[in-house]
Design a protein around this motif. Structure first.
Motif, PDB file in Angstrom:
ATOM      1  N   GLY A  52       0.753  -1.236   0.000  1.00 17.70           N
ATOM      2  CA  GLY A  52       0.000   0.000   0.000  1.00 17.70           C
ATOM      3  C   GLY A  52       0.790   1.297   0.000  1.00 17.70           C
ATOM      4  O   GLY A  52       0.211   2.369   0.178  1.00 17.70           O
ATOM      5  N   SER A  56      -1.290   4.777  -0.704  1.00 15.56           N
ATOM      6  CA  SER A  56      -1.326   5.621   0.488  1.00 15.56           C
ATOM      7  C   SER A  56      -0.857   7.034   0.149  1.00 15.56           C
ATOM      8  O   SER A  56      -1.470   8.027   0.555  1.00 15.56           O
ATOM      9  CB  SER A  56      -0.456   5.025   1.594  1.00 15.56           C
ATOM     10  OG  SER A  56      -0.445   5.862   2.728  1.00 15.56           O
ATOM     11  N   THR A  90      -1.736  -0.395   6.255  1.00 13.33           N
ATOM     12  CA  THR A  90      -0.970   0.793   5.856  1.00 13.33           C
ATOM     13  C   THR A  90      -1.883   1.960   5.513  1.00 13.33           C
ATOM     14  O   THR A  90      -1.565   3.115   5.811  1.00 13.33           O
ATOM     15  CB  THR A  90      -0.082   0.458   4.633  1.00 13.33           C
ATOM     16  OG1 THR A  90       0.793  -0.612   4.967  1.00 13.33           O
ATOM     17  CG2 THR A  90       0.735   1.659   4.188  1.00 13.33           C
ATOM     18  N   THR A  91      -3.020   1.670   4.885  1.00 11.59           N
ATOM     19  CA  THR A  91      -3.916   2.728   4.394  1.00 11.59           C
ATOM     20  C   THR A  91      -5.145   2.906   5.285  1.00 11.59           C
ATOM     21  O   THR A  91      -6.128   3.516   4.863  1.00 11.59           O
ATOM     22  CB  THR A  91      -4.377   2.404   2.961  1.00 11.59           C
ATOM     23  OG1 THR A  91      -5.053   1.130   2.965  1.00 11.59           O
ATOM     24  CG2 THR A  91      -3.206   2.353   2.009  1.00 11.59           C
ATOM     25  N   GLN A  94      -7.686   5.902   5.291  1.00 11.76           N
ATOM     26  CA  GLN A  94      -7.583   6.630   4.031  1.00 11.76           C
ATOM     27  C   GLN A  94      -8.655   6.150   3.051  1.00 11.76           C
ATOM     28  O   GLN A  94      -9.210   5.061   3.201  1.00 11.76           O
ATOM     29  CB  GLN A  94      -6.186   6.428   3.411  1.00 11.76           C
ATOM     30  CG  GLN A  94      -5.056   7.014   4.238  1.00 11.76           C
ATOM     31  CD  GLN A  94      -3.717   6.799   3.563  1.00 11.76           C
ATOM     32  OE1 GLN A  94      -3.216   5.685   3.476  1.00 11.76           O
ATOM     33  NE2 GLN A  94      -3.116   7.884   3.096  1.00 11.76           N
ATOM     34  N   VAL A  96      -9.060   4.471   0.385  1.00  9.00           N
ATOM     35  CA  VAL A  96      -8.513   3.468  -0.532  1.00  9.00           C
ATOM     36  C   VAL A  96      -9.388   2.218  -0.444  1.00  9.00           C
ATOM     37  O   VAL A  96      -9.658   1.725   0.658  1.00  9.00           O
ATOM     38  CB  VAL A  96      -7.057   3.107  -0.185  1.00  9.00           C
ATOM     39  CG1 VAL A  96      -6.544   2.012  -1.119  1.00  9.00           C
ATOM     40  CG2 VAL A  96      -6.161   4.337  -0.267  1.00  9.00           C
TER      41      VAL A  96
END
Length: 586
Positions: A52, A56, A90-91, A94, A96
């Motif tokens: 990601g 990100s 990781t995201t 967000q 995503v």
């Protein structure tokens, strides 16, 4: 790609990947990114998104740029489940959307029925076997918007051990460019001999940026050829194209699956749905307007059988729609009419619509015999009984993306064709051709909200009702609004009809709700759906509600009964309408 390798090594690999910045890895082409992000409804796809890092970074750029009013969408595709989970972490927080999907099919991604401004393949192409590369790039090209870009990074200097362990294959710039050229893509950038950012000896990278100048498939010229230049002994060919266009434009959820073939990927639809729309468009044209559809003076068409079509003369085209229930003699007559229509579609337009200068058929029918019964509820499941209808994916996408441009061409040619027929000579003068256009109008004459108003009034007798858009309390004065504007996308389904304050509705008019507006209304909209239709004692209302939604909206299964999934699909459809028609937002 070796999913086992990446799943087992994710704890080792992730820190390496995340130690590099987006700009370090993508410095060769990153100057293209600002123009893409400047598009307020940009769609971005990262295929092989790994942990990601890249999505990100892009999501952060969009969040900073649009400050809470971000209508761009970022999708991350990753086949290895452990990598995907790390990427989701990781995201987290967000904007995503993650999908477990892979080349060459990209089934889940394709089912979204949206197209992209940017598709990123970073350190992916070497994982695609040579035998799958043509199909993979064709699939990616089909997902591009006109003017959209595919960024491909190619890895060189792989060791034999690495190739075996990670299932990697040799790559070349020449191969990618040749495949791209065959698909109508052209290379915008070739950055050579970039050093490996992880410092691995002998490893270097080359970057290609491929761009789509138009639809890139030849589908649009083919459709135009059939509509304008192809021979027409009857209106069958025009009718089939218009049926498919209406399904592509209005029923993104109708795709049963996609298949590969020697001539490219194909979309599979329920043959019963094609037949139902066939009946829908011909019913009033023949029975009410009395218009001939063949050059001779016989009004008969091959699907007009005594035990089917002629038993339904009391019905109008509006009755032949998803979510309706037929019982008794009408149901049996409809079964026979759909069977006769399916056979007529197979034996007439599908037989005679071929590729230019070829005998190769464009459309394929795999029909099944269906026994007439005394009840039929029109939904995706019931309409699959008649078999399957197959068409090129490129044609499907062209019909979906360019419906508002293609339909006027089809209707105009249909009017000219009917006016030339002996049986319609009373209408062949130019001052009367408006009557032919009127007869070909697809939408129901009245976009009725009567049933929805009755349901609203019943609920309002025992509880306080709210405007879905503004939360204002609603009393005697209210409107029933089409959340997706009817004038731009004719849809009278239950899920698309919501109670609204009259002043608010007048302000909205034919505008498309923005992503922010739609998200703000989510709780109220879902409450209305649940209280009006899902908690209704009438089981048929709930059945109709989901039957209509699951076939109209992208990415839903025929069995879906989740209003959360329905709302996500509605957001996707909002984005599709914005992309395809460039509507003003509200």
């Amino acid at each position: 790609m070796s999913n086992d390798y990446y799943n087992s090594k994710v704890q080792e690999i992730a820190p390496q990947y995340l130690s590099l910045s987006f700009d370090q890895v993508h410095e060769n082409w990153v100057h293209y990114l600002p123009a893409i992000l400047d598009k307020p409804n940009a769609n971005i796809l990262d295929v092989g998104a790994g942990v990601g890092r890249d999505v990100s970074h892009i999501a952060n750029l969009l969040a900073e740029k649009y400050q809470g009013d971000n209508q761009c969408r970022v999708y991350a595709v990753e086949p290895a489940i452990q990598m995907l989970k790390k990427g989701q972490a990781t995201t987290k927080g967000q904007n995503v959307h993650w999908l477990q999907d892979s080349l060459p099919a990209l089934d889940k991604t394709t089912r979204l029925e949206i197209s992209f401004d940017l598709i990123l393949l970073s350190a992916v192409w070497m994982h695609v076997p040579t035998s799958q590369r043509s199909r993979s790039l064709r699939k990616l090209a089909n997902l591009l918007k006109p003017g959209g870009k595919i960024v491909v990074s190619l890895k060189f200097g792989m060791t034999a051990e690495e190739q075996h362990e990670r299932k990697m294959f040799d790559v070349s710039v020449e191969e990618v460019e040749a495949l791209a050229q065959n698909l109508g893509l052209f290379s915008k950038l070739e950055a050579q001999n970039s050093e490996d950012q992880l410092g691995r000896d002998g490893v270097y990278w080359q970057t290609l940026v491929l761009q789509m100048p138009d639809d890139g498939t030849g589908a649009f010229p083919f459709i135009r050829h059939v509509a304008i230049n192809d021979g027409k002994s009857a209106t069958h060919k025009l009718a089939l194209l218009r049926v498919l266009l209406r399904i592509a434009d209005g029923h993104a959820g109708a795709v049963l699956r996609r298949e590969t073939s020697a001539n490219g990927d194909r979309v599979i639809l329920p043959l019963g749905l094609v037949a139902l729309y066939w009946v829908h468009q011909y019913k009033d044209l023949i029975d009410y307007h009395g218009l001939f559809q063949t050059p001779n003076q016989s009004p008969n068409m091959g699907f007009m059988k005594d035990d089917g079509w002629r038993q339904l003369t009391h019905r109008t085209s509006a009755d032949f729609r998803i979510g309706n229930l037929f019982i008794g003699a009408d149901a049996k007559a409809l079964y026979r009419t759909l069977s006769a229509s399916a056979q007529n579609i197979r034996d007439m337009p599908c037989k005679y619509i071929t590729l230019p200068n070829s005998d190769t058929r464009v459309f394929e029918v795999d029909a099944k015999t269906v026994r007439a019964k005394d009840s039929i509820f029109l939904d995706l499941d019931s309409l699959t009984k008649w078999g399957e209808f197959s068409l090129p994916e490129s044609t499907w996408l062209a019909l979906s993306r360019y419906a508002c441009w293609i339909e006027p061409v089809l209707v105009s040619e249909w009017v000219k064709t009917m006016a030339s027929y002996q049986g319609n000579e009373r209408l062949n003068s130019s001052d009367k051709q408006h009557l032919l256009y009127q007869a070909l109008k697809w939408e129901e004459p009245v976009r009725s909200t009567t049933d929805v108003r009755k349901r609203f009034d019943t609920l309002a007798a025992t509880q306080q009702m709210q405007c879905v858009w503004s939360a204002k309390p609603l009393k005697q004065e209210y409107d029933i609004d089409h959340s997706m504007p009817f004038s731009r996308w004719p849809n009278n389904d239950l899920w698309n009809l919501v109670p609204s304050d009259s002043m608010v509705n007048n302000n909205k008019r034919d505008k498309l709700p923005s992503g922010k507006t739609l998200n703000a209304a989510k709780e109220r909209m879902q409450y209305w759906w649940a209280s009006a239709w899902l908690n209704n004692d009438k089981q048929n209302q709930k059945q109709r509600f989901f039957a209509e939604a699951n076939i109209a909206l992208p990415g839903l299964s025929a069995q879906n009964d989740s209003i959360d999934d329905l709302f996500e699909a509605l957001l996707l459809q909002r984005g599709r309408l914005k992309d395809m028609q460039q509507l003003s937002e509200w």
